[in-house]
Motif scaffolding. Structure first.
Motif, short mmCIF file in Angstrom:
data_model
loop_
_atom_site.label_atom_id
_atom_site.label_comp_id
_atom_site.label_asym_id
_atom_site.label_seq_id
_atom_site.Cartn_x
_atom_site.Cartn_y
_atom_site.Cartn_z
N PHE A 60 0.82 -1.21 0.00
CA PHE A 60 0.00 0.00 0.00
C PHE A 60 0.85 1.26 0.00
O PHE A 60 0.60 2.19 -0.77
CB PHE A 60 -0.93 -0.01 1.22
N TRP A 61 1.87 1.31 0.85
CA TRP A 61 2.65 2.54 0.94
C TRP A 61 3.49 2.76 -0.32
O TRP A 61 3.81 3.90 -0.67
CB TRP A 61 3.52 2.53 2.19
N SER A 62 3.82 1.69 -1.02
CA SER A 62 4.49 1.86 -2.32
C SER A 62 3.55 2.52 -3.32
O SER A 62 3.96 3.36 -4.12
CB SER A 62 4.96 0.51 -2.86
N ARG A 63 2.26 2.13 -3.25
CA ARG A 63 1.28 2.76 -4.14
C ARG A 63 1.17 4.25 -3.83
O ARG A 63 1.11 5.08 -4.74
CB ARG A 63 -0.08 2.11 -3.97
N VAL A 64 1.09 4.57 -2.55
CA VAL A 64 0.96 5.98 -2.16
C VAL A 64 2.18 6.77 -2.62
O VAL A 64 2.06 7.86 -3.18
CB VAL A 64 0.79 6.09 -0.62
N GLN A 65 3.36 6.20 -2.41
CA GLN A 65 4.58 6.88 -2.84
C GLN A 65 4.60 7.09 -4.35
O GLN A 65 4.89 8.19 -4.84
CB GLN A 65 5.81 6.09 -2.40
N ALA A 117 2.14 7.19 -6.43
CA ALA A 117 1.07 8.04 -6.92
C ALA A 117 1.29 9.51 -6.61
O ALA A 117 1.01 10.39 -7.44
CB ALA A 117 -0.26 7.59 -6.33
N PHE A 118 1.80 9.80 -5.42
CA PHE A 118 1.82 11.20 -4.97
C PHE A 118 3.21 11.80 -4.80
O PHE A 118 3.35 13.01 -4.75
CB PHE A 118 1.07 11.32 -3.63
N ILE A 119 4.22 10.95 -4.69
CA ILE A 119 5.57 11.46 -4.45
C ILE A 119 6.46 11.17 -5.64
O ILE A 119 7.16 12.04 -6.15
CB ILE A 119 6.16 10.85 -3.16
#
Length: 268
Positions: free
Chosen positions: A252-257, A259-261
């Motif tokens: 999940f946190w890889s997706r967030v990174q 997508a947004f970072i």
């Protein structure tokens, strides 16, 4: 294995769908069944998957979802369009495993006592069209605040990266069975005071909105519902959950990174 395929109609998606169907047709165990599938494979983006979820929401406990991504951004889609062969092989080479994520249950109660129920994968928001929204906000049976502003949004953990994030809500890992409420342009003065921050509530609690208006707009995963003469709206974690095929489910946190970072993903 009964499989349904849901997709959008852009050119790249249709190419992927054609290849996917040919690979599945080569498997003797596959039956294409749009009514009662075991697996729903979506090809497109998050919007395609959300639409498929609502199409099969009454069967959500018996269906698992697999997303193939052909767009620019996807939190629910695990596979790229060029990974169809790998995805199909994985589907038949191991026992099924699922990841279950919470859903939002919305109960709308009218002044006459009528009830309507909705399920949301991402969020439900309440707004007024031409005026500010005024509503009493309860957590369980306790009055929490009197809200006045553009609106309120209640989201699931998986929906925390969607509309919720754009209005200043926190990003929550989807393994947490929690609901989040975020304010949309609240008014804070000596008369109206709100927390002015997102709140996250426990899975055994509920949020209740009592609107001081006879007409407002409620959205459920972006679908608009014009509401009149509502007494209250209850939000709680549903007893049901959406099931995703776990194989290839990206962190999940890889997706967030991503997508947004963006940038390089350096593992420790």
């Amino acid at each position: 294995m009964r499989i349904a395929i849901a997709h959008n109609n852009n050119g790249e998606t249709l190419k992927v769908v054609s290849h996917l169907k040919s690979r599945l047709q080569a498997k003797d165990a596959v039956v294409f069944d749009d009514k009662y599938p075991d697996i729903v494979i979506t090809v497109g983006g998050d919007g395609t998957l959300i639409n498929a979820f609502h199409r099969y929401e009454r069967q959500v406990n018996s269906v698992r979802f697999i997303g193939i991504h052909t767009g620019h951004l996807g939190f629910y889609t695990d596979w790229q369009g060029n990974e169809v062969d790998k995805m199909v092989d994985a589907l038949f080479l191991r026992q099924p495993e699922t990841a279950a994520y919470p859903l939002l249950e919305v109960e709308l109660i009218t002044e006459a006592g009528g009830k309507r129920h909705f399920l949301a994968l991402n969020e439900s928001a309440v707004k007024r069209v031409t005026h500010t929204l005024e509503a009493n906000v309860y957590i369980d049976d306790q009055l929490f605040e009197n809200f006045r502003g553009d609106g309120l949004c209640v989201s699931t953990p998986t929906g925390s990266t969607a509309y919720n994030k754009s209005i200043g809500g926190a990003v929550i890992h989807p393994r947490l069975k929690a609901l989040q409420m975020a304010e949309i342009a609240s008014i804070n003065n000596r008369v109206f005071r709100t927390l002015s921050a997102p709140i996250v509530i426990a899975p055994d609690q509920q949020i209740t909105l009592v609107p001081n208006a006879d007409h407002f707009v409620m959205t459920v995963d972006g679908n608009r519902i014009d509401v009149r003469n509502a007494r209250k709206i209850n939000y709680r974690i549903s007893d049901q959950a959406i099931l995703f095929d776990r194989f290839g489910h990206t962190r999940f946190w890889s997706r967030v990174q991503n997508a947004f970072i963006g940038g390089k993903d350096d593992a420790l």
